[in-house]
Scaffold this active site. Structure first.
Site, short mmCIF file in Angstrom:
data_model
loop_
_atom_site.label_atom_id
_atom_site.label_comp_id
_atom_site.label_asym_id
_atom_site.label_seq_id
_atom_site.Cartn_x
_atom_site.Cartn_y
_atom_site.Cartn_z
CB THR A 12 -0.89 -0.02 1.33
OG1 THR A 12 -0.06 -0.24 2.42
CG2 THR A 12 -2.05 -0.96 1.15
CB SER A 49 29.47 -6.62 5.85
OG SER A 49 28.09 -7.45 6.04
N GLY A 75 13.11 -10.34 3.81
CA GLY A 75 12.07 -9.44 3.73
C GLY A 75 12.02 -8.63 4.98
CG LEU A 76 12.38 -9.96 8.68
CD1 LEU A 76 13.06 -10.60 9.69
CD2 LEU A 76 11.10 -9.50 9.07
CB SER A 78 18.40 -3.59 1.48
OG SER A 78 16.97 -3.51 1.43
CD GLU A 104 15.88 -0.44 -1.34
OE1 GLU A 104 15.73 -1.37 -2.03
OE2 GLU A 104 16.58 -0.19 -0.26
CG ASP A 124 10.83 -1.64 3.82
OD1 ASP A 124 9.83 -1.76 4.16
OD2 ASP A 124 11.40 -2.19 2.58
#
EC number: 2.7.1.6
Length: 389
Positions: free
Chosen positions: A36, A68, A127-128, A131, A163, A175
């Protein structure tokens, strides 16, 4: 603070000196309001206690050295502030480059290099928002290191721009916003068209938020994410011929039902229906949560998943299996996919007493059906990105 000591040792081993500052940026989970954000609707995410640590020390030249622990095999990635082009070999460090480049474009010139060590406890591709966590972390580090005095909402917007324009993923604002603006034990109702937001206390007494990771390999940039976005834009264009609206999020369910026959393609109609109905579901879910009605909240989560499966078609066998197994389990009041979909994670609200049983049972049945194990995280709701020393 054991983790900081461990990371300090790593920093010394790699960069041969101590770090100067340490920062933390959370991951996020969206409780309801999926796909959405770029449709001008509402989302209801919260920041998590899992996230990304960044240890940093300034340099006197214009080089950035980034390492990293999650991508050990890539070693130290080095780039110059004079050459901020996206390139494949720099892998995850492109997120860092993108944020620096975007800050520069907005007149916040980054003139000195630095050494930076990242460690993320968010599984990549889950999906958490690993990035977005890196992007916002980079943003708050630049803001602090170079005393730029930028407020968090502006940092969040620049991270989203990075992004979109630098990485090439056409994501909405959710996000980065939830990671930057998160608040302990609260979810954020965010209107993505105006950036108006409010916090709702999550009263989860007796319940836990359990995230289940499909562990399916996925890549957001090359998934069907951008395709869904353009399908919604095409549906919106058709609706705009008869109604003066800027986004699908402006329509109520009744208005959509009245106008839907304007959309000539049945696929685009389904995509638009999800965007409109999901937005309304999100608003109803927040009201139910504010009334301490977790049961209704859970029911709306379940409806959200069905819409994402049937109208938006972003779930797939792995996510659908996790949700159907969750809904067969004792003590579950709601379960749905969260994030962009096509793999990634589900979020479930589970009675505390049943959490262990929930995990064991689903792990066995999912593995039998899909062929590999899912992972589970029992999460708490955290503050947004911040300096922690």
């Amino acid at each position: 603070m054991d983790i900081i000591n461990m990371l300090d040792e790593k920093f010394k081993n790699i960069f041969k000196r101590h770090y100067e500052n340490v920062f933390f940026s959370p991951g996020r989970v969206n409780l309801i309001g999926e796909h959405t954000d770029y449709n001008g609707g509402h989302v209801f995410p919260c920041a998590l206690t899992i996230g990304t640590y960044g240890l940093v020390a300034r340099r006197n030249d214009n080089k950035v050295l980034a390492y990293s622990l999650n991508f050990d095999n890539l070693g130290v990635i080095e780039f110059s502030l004079d050459d901020l082009k996206k390139c494949k070999k720099d892998d995850w460090a492109n997120y860092v480059k993108g944020v620096i480049d975007t800050f520069n474009k907005h007149g916040h010139n980054i003139e000195n290099g630095f050494e930076i060590l990242f460690y993320g406890s968010i599984p990549n591709g889950s999906g958490l928002s690993s990035s977005a966590s890196i992007e916002v972390l980079t943003g708050i580090i630049l803001n602090d290191l170079f005393k730029l005095n930028i407020n968090m909402v502006e940092i969040v917007k620049m991270c989203q721009e990075a992004e979109n324009s630098f990485i090439g993923v056409n994501c909405g604002i959710m996000d980065q916003f939830s990671i930057g603006m998160g608040k302990k034990d609260c979810a954020i109702l965010l209107d993505c068209s105006t950036l108006e937001y409010s916090y709702s206390k999550l009263n989860m007494t007796g319940y836990k938020i359990v995230i289940a990771n499909t562990n399916k390999k996925r890549g957001l940039a090359d998934s069907k994410y951008n395709e869904r976005r353009s399908e919604c834009e095409a549906a919106l264009k058709e609706l705009q011929k008869v109604k003066n609206i800027n986004s699908l999020g402006e329509l109520t369910e009744a208005e959509f039902e009245e106008l839907k026959d304007i959309i000539s393609d049945p696929v685009k109609l389904r995509r638009a229906r999800h965007a409109v109905y999901e937005n309304q579901r999100t608003l109803k879910a927040v009201v139910s949560l504010n009334n301490n009605d977790l049961k209704t909240f859970g029911k709306l989560m379940n409806e959200s998943h069905i819409s994402l499966r049937d109208d938006y078609e972003v779930t797939g066998i792995e996510l659908d299996t996790l949700v159907s197994l969750a809904l067969e389990s004792k003590g579950v009041i709601g379960s749905r996919m969260t994030g962009a979909g096509f793999g990634g994670c589900t979020v479930s609200i589970v009675k505390e007493d049943y959490v262990d049983e929930f995990i064991e049972s689903i792990k066995a049945k999912y593995t039998e059906k899909i062929g590999y194990e899912p992972s589970f995280y029992i999460v708490n709701i955290a503050d947004g990105a911040k300096k922690i020393n």
